[in-house]
Design a protein around this motif. Sequence first.
Motif, PDB file in Angstrom:
ATOM      1  N   ALA A 342       0.815  -1.211   0.000  1.00 16.36           N
ATOM      2  CA  ALA A 342       0.000   0.000   0.000  1.00 16.36           C
ATOM      3  C   ALA A 342       0.850   1.263   0.000  1.00 16.36           C
ATOM      4  O   ALA A 342       0.427   2.314  -0.492  1.00 16.36           O
ATOM      5  N   GLU A 343       2.055   1.176   0.546  1.00 12.15           N
ATOM      6  CA  GLU A 343       2.897   2.363   0.662  1.00 12.15           C
ATOM      7  C   GLU A 343       3.604   2.720  -0.640  1.00 12.15           C
ATOM      8  O   GLU A 343       3.599   3.889  -1.070  1.00 12.15           O
ATOM      9  N   ASN A 344       4.187   1.724  -1.307  1.00  6.10           N
ATOM     10  CA  ASN A 344       5.018   2.003  -2.482  1.00  6.10           C
ATOM     11  C   ASN A 344       4.444   1.501  -3.797  1.00  6.10           C
ATOM     12  O   ASN A 344       5.004   1.760  -4.853  1.00  6.10           O
ATOM     13  N   GLY A 345       3.337   0.780  -3.741  1.00 10.91           N
ATOM     14  CA  GLY A 345       2.717   0.296  -4.967  1.00 10.91           C
ATOM     15  C   GLY A 345       3.174  -1.098  -5.358  1.00 10.91           C
ATOM     16  O   GLY A 345       4.155  -1.638  -4.850  1.00 10.91           O
ATOM     17  N   GLU A 346       2.418  -1.690  -6.271  1.00 10.45           N
ATOM     18  CA  GLU A 346       2.662  -3.042  -6.778  1.00 10.45           C
ATOM     19  C   GLU A 346       2.615  -4.068  -5.643  1.00 10.45           C
ATOM     20  O   GLU A 346       2.077  -3.790  -4.579  1.00 10.45           O
ATOM     21  N   TRP A 347       3.123  -5.280  -5.902  1.00  7.42           N
ATOM     22  CA  TRP A 347       3.023  -6.380  -4.954  1.00  7.42           C
ATOM     23  C   TRP A 347       4.412  -6.917  -4.624  1.00  7.42           C
ATOM     24  O   TRP A 347       5.287  -6.970  -5.502  1.00  7.42           O
ATOM     25  N   PHE A 348       4.601  -7.326  -3.386  1.00 12.78           N
ATOM     26  CA  PHE A 348       5.771  -8.125  -3.059  1.00 12.78           C
ATOM     27  C   PHE A 348       5.630  -9.486  -3.744  1.00 12.78           C
ATOM     28  O   PHE A 348       4.521  -9.964  -3.984  1.00 12.78           O
ATOM     29  N   GLY A 349       6.752 -10.112  -4.028  1.00 10.41           N
ATOM     30  CA  GLY A 349       6.697 -11.382  -4.745  1.00 10.41           C
ATOM     31  C   GLY A 349       6.953 -12.605  -3.909  1.00 10.41           C
ATOM     32  O   GLY A 349       6.394 -13.672  -4.160  1.00 10.41           O
ATOM     33  N   TYR A 350       7.801 -12.452  -2.883  1.00 13.70           N
ATOM     34  CA  TYR A 350       8.310 -13.617  -2.169  1.00 13.70           C
ATOM     35  C   TYR A 350       8.147 -13.430  -0.659  1.00 13.70           C
ATOM     36  O   TYR A 350       8.712 -12.512  -0.078  1.00 13.70           O
ATOM     37  N   LEU A 351       7.373 -14.333  -0.061  1.00 11.83           N
ATOM     38  CA  LEU A 351       7.168 -14.317   1.379  1.00 11.83           C
ATOM     39  C   LEU A 351       7.777 -15.582   1.975  1.00 11.83           C
ATOM     40  O   LEU A 351       7.880 -16.619   1.310  1.00 11.83           O
ATOM     41  N   ASN A 352       8.174 -15.504   3.255  1.00 10.84           N
ATOM     42  CA  ASN A 352       8.571 -16.723   3.937  1.00 10.84           C
ATOM     43  C   ASN A 352       7.323 -17.498   4.347  1.00 10.84           C
ATOM     44  O   ASN A 352       6.190 -17.077   4.079  1.00 10.84           O
ATOM     45  N   ARG A 353       7.525 -18.625   4.975  1.00 15.61           N
ATOM     46  CA  ARG A 353       6.379 -19.467   5.301  1.00 15.61           C
ATOM     47  C   ARG A 353       5.392 -18.757   6.213  1.00 15.61           C
ATOM     48  O   ARG A 353       4.175 -18.950   6.120  1.00 15.61           O
ATOM     49  N   GLN A 354       5.896 -17.885   7.068  1.00 20.21           N
ATOM     50  CA  GLN A 354       5.030 -17.170   8.014  1.00 20.21           C
ATOM     51  C   GLN A 354       4.302 -15.994   7.355  1.00 20.21           C
ATOM     52  O   GLN A 354       3.421 -15.379   7.975  1.00 20.21           O
ATOM     53  N   GLY A 355       4.673 -15.656   6.123  1.00 18.97           N
ATOM     54  CA  GLY A 355       3.968 -14.602   5.409  1.00 18.97           C
ATOM     55  C   GLY A 355       4.646 -13.250   5.414  1.00 18.97           C
ATOM     56  O   GLY A 355       4.057 -12.262   4.972  1.00 18.97           O
ATOM     57  N   ASP A 356       5.895 -13.177   5.871  1.00 16.99           N
ATOM     58  CA  ASP A 356       6.639 -11.914   5.862  1.00 16.99           C
ATOM     59  C   ASP A 356       7.443 -11.799   4.575  1.00 16.99           C
ATOM     60  O   ASP A 356       8.001 -12.808   4.098  1.00 16.99           O
ATOM     61  N   PRO A 357       7.567 -10.606   3.982  1.00 20.70           N
ATOM     62  CA  PRO A 357       8.345 -10.454   2.749  1.00 20.70           C
ATOM     63  C   PRO A 357       9.800 -10.873   2.947  1.00 20.70           C
ATOM     64  O   PRO A 357      10.472 -10.398   3.863  1.00 20.70           O
ATOM     65  N   LEU A 358      10.270 -11.765   2.078  1.00 20.80           N
ATOM     66  CA  LEU A 358      11.666 -12.183   2.100  1.00 20.80           C
ATOM     67  C   LEU A 358      12.541 -11.186   1.352  1.00 20.80           C
ATOM     68  O   LEU A 358      13.694 -10.957   1.699  1.00 20.80           O
ATOM     69  N   LEU A 359      11.996 -10.645   0.271  1.00 20.63           N
ATOM     70  CA  LEU A 359      12.696  -9.674  -0.566  1.00 20.63           C
ATOM     71  C   LEU A 359      11.801  -8.461  -0.743  1.00 20.63           C
ATOM     72  O   LEU A 359      10.583  -8.593  -0.882  1.00 20.63           O
ATOM     73  N   GLN A 360      12.413  -7.293  -0.775  1.00 21.87           N
ATOM     74  CA  GLN A 360      11.638  -6.070  -0.923  1.00 21.87           C
ATOM     75  C   GLN A 360      11.392  -5.706  -2.386  1.00 21.87           C
ATOM     76  O   GLN A 360      10.738  -4.714  -2.688  1.00 21.87           O
ATOM     77  N   LEU A 361      11.926  -6.512  -3.299  1.00 20.54           N
ATOM     78  CA  LEU A 361      11.814  -6.175  -4.721  1.00 20.54           C
ATOM     79  C   LEU A 361      10.371  -6.243  -5.219  1.00 20.54           C
ATOM     80  O   LEU A 361       9.536  -6.956  -4.672  1.00 20.54           O
ATOM     81  N   LYS A 362      10.108  -5.498  -6.281  1.00 19.93           N
ATOM     82  CA  LYS A 362       8.828  -5.569  -6.983  1.00 19.93           C
ATOM     83  C   LYS A 362       8.980  -6.240  -8.346  1.00 19.93           C
ATOM     84  O   LYS A 362       7.995  -6.543  -9.015  1.00 19.93           O
ATOM     85  N   GLY A 363      10.224  -6.427  -8.764  1.00 21.09           N
ATOM     86  CA  GLY A 363      10.509  -7.133 -10.001  1.00 21.09           C
ATOM     87  C   GLY A 363      11.943  -7.601  -9.995  1.00 21.09           C
ATOM     88  O   GLY A 363      12.782  -7.040  -9.282  1.00 21.09           O
ATOM     89  N   GLY A 364      12.228  -8.642 -10.767  1.00 13.46           N
ATOM     90  CA  GLY A 364      13.581  -9.171 -10.796  1.00 13.46           C
ATOM     91  C   GLY A 364      13.803 -10.017 -12.024  1.00 13.46           C
ATOM     92  O   GLY A 364      13.333  -9.704 -13.116  1.00 13.46           O
ATOM     93  N   LYS A 365      14.501 -11.145 -11.850  1.00 12.28           N
ATOM     94  CA  LYS A 365      14.777 -12.055 -12.965  1.00 12.28           C
ATOM     95  C   LYS A 365      13.550 -12.884 -13.312  1.00 12.28           C
ATOM     96  O   LYS A 365      13.405 -13.351 -14.437  1.00 12.28           O
ATOM     97  N   TRP A 366      12.657 -13.088 -12.332  1.00 10.57           N
ATOM     98  CA  TRP A 366      11.507 -13.965 -12.525  1.00 10.57           C
ATOM     99  C   TRP A 366      10.174 -13.234 -12.373  1.00 10.57           C
ATOM    100  O   TRP A 366       9.164 -13.702 -12.905  1.00 10.57           O
ATOM    101  N   LYS A 367      10.160 -12.144 -11.680  1.00  8.20           N
ATOM    102  CA  LYS A 367       8.916 -11.390 -11.485  1.00  8.20           C
ATOM    103  C   LYS A 367       8.943 -10.131 -12.340  1.00  8.20           C
ATOM    104  O   LYS A 367       9.873  -9.334 -12.262  1.00  8.20           O
ATOM    105  N   GLY A 368       7.939  -9.955 -13.148  1.00  6.47           N
ATOM    106  CA  GLY A 368       7.847  -8.777 -13.995  1.00  6.47           C
ATOM    107  C   GLY A 368       6.410  -8.297 -14.085  1.00  6.47           C
ATOM    108  O   GLY A 368       5.585  -8.568 -13.210  1.00  6.47           O
TER     109      GLY A 368
END
Length: 398
Positions: A342-368
Motif C-alpha cells: 500500500a505504501e510504495n505500490g505493486e506487490w511483493f513477490g516472495y514471502l517466507n512461510r510465516q507470510g513476511d516479505p523475504l525480498l523487498q523487490l517488486k521485479g527481478g529475474k523472474w517477477k515482472g
Amino acid sequence: MRYEEYAALYKNNLLDDVVPFWLKNSQDPQYGGYFTCLDTTGKVFDTDKFIWLQCRQVWCFSMLYNKVEQKQEWLDCAIQGAEFLKKHGRDAAGNWYFSLTRTGDPLIQPCNIFSDCFAAMAYGQLYQATGNEAYSKIATDTFHNILQRQENPKGQYSKAFPGTRPLQNFALPMILCNLVLEMETLLDKEVVETTISNGIRSVMDIFYQPSMGLILENITPDGEFSDSFEGRLINPGHGLEAMWFIMDLATRNNNQDLIIKAKDITLSILEYGWDKENGGIFYFLDVKGAPPQQLEWDQKLWWVHIETIISLLKGYLHTGDERCWEWFEKVHAYTWSHFPDAENGEWFGYLNRQGDPLLQLKGGKWKGCFHVPRGLYQGWNTLQQIAAKKESLSTQVS
C-alpha cells in the motif's frame, strides 16, 4: 463484500496502482525495452533484460489497450518494447535468447523455450492492437518453431544425459493451452484444434493423476510416475494456473463436463497445497512427503496466489460450486493482506512461510509485469460476470 465490491477492488488496484507503477518505472528511454529489476519503490537495481519478462510486458500493455481502453501511452509502451526485441531478441535461426544486456547484446543462449512462448503471445496481442503484419509474422513463425521444438525444448542446451532418466515436463503443454487461445485468429484452424486437443489430453489425462487428485510436474515418456526428485515434485501453482486455462478451452468448446473436472482438480490441488499452519499455498511439495529438492519449497509466491484466485472465480462462475467461493474468500484474504504494498505500490513477490516479505523487490529475474496485472484483469472481469449472472438469476426468480 459484494461481488461488485470485489470487482472494483481488483479493477482499481490494476488501473490506479500496478499499471502506473510499471509504466513509470520500467521503460528504458535510452535503449528501449524494460527494466524488470525494480526495488520496493520502483528504483532500478539491475539492467539485464530477460526475454520472457520483456515479452510478457509487451503482451500486458497490448492486452490492456485491446481489452480495457485504447490509451496511446499503453500502446506506445508495448511497441517500444516489441521493437527492441525485434532488433535484439533472436538468434539467426529465429530462437529467442534467454537474456540480454541493457543495450541488447545476448547474455544467455536460447536455452529456454518459454522465451519463445511469451514472444509469440506478445506479438500476437500487439498485432491485434496495431494490424502490423510484421508482428503477425513474428508471432506465427515463433509459434510454429515452438511446435517443432516441443519434443526436445532445450535442444543442444539440455543438461540431462540422454537416455538415463528421460522425463517430460508439465510447463510447456500447460502454456500451449493458453497460448493457442491467444493466437487462435492468426493460426490455421487445424493447427488450433490439434494443439487444443493435445493440450487438454496432456494436462488432464497424462500429467493429472486421478489416484492422487494432483498434477505431477514431471513424468516418464510413457506417462508413468518416476520415483525421483523430479518425478515426485508437485508445484501447486502450476496445476492451479493450468485449470483456468483448461476452463477457458472448455468454455470455448462448450464442454461443461471438462469445466467441472477442472474445477474439482482446482479444489483438490488447493486443499493439498494449502499451508494449514500459516496460511498460503506452498511453492513446492514432494508427493511422497520426502524433503523437497527445492530449498525454497515453503515460500509463498505472488503468482501462485493470484493464479489460484482466477481458477476459483472461473470455477464458481461456470459451476456455481460454493466451495469455490469459500476458497476464493480465503485465498483472497491471505493474498490481499500479504502481497500488495500500500505504501510504495505493486506487490511483493516472495514471502517466507510465516507470510513476511523475504525480498523487498517488486521485479527481478523472474517477477515482472505479468501475473499481477493479468490476474487483476481476470479477477475484475470474472467477478463482473459473476455479479451479472447473479443479477440475472435474481431477476428471473422475482
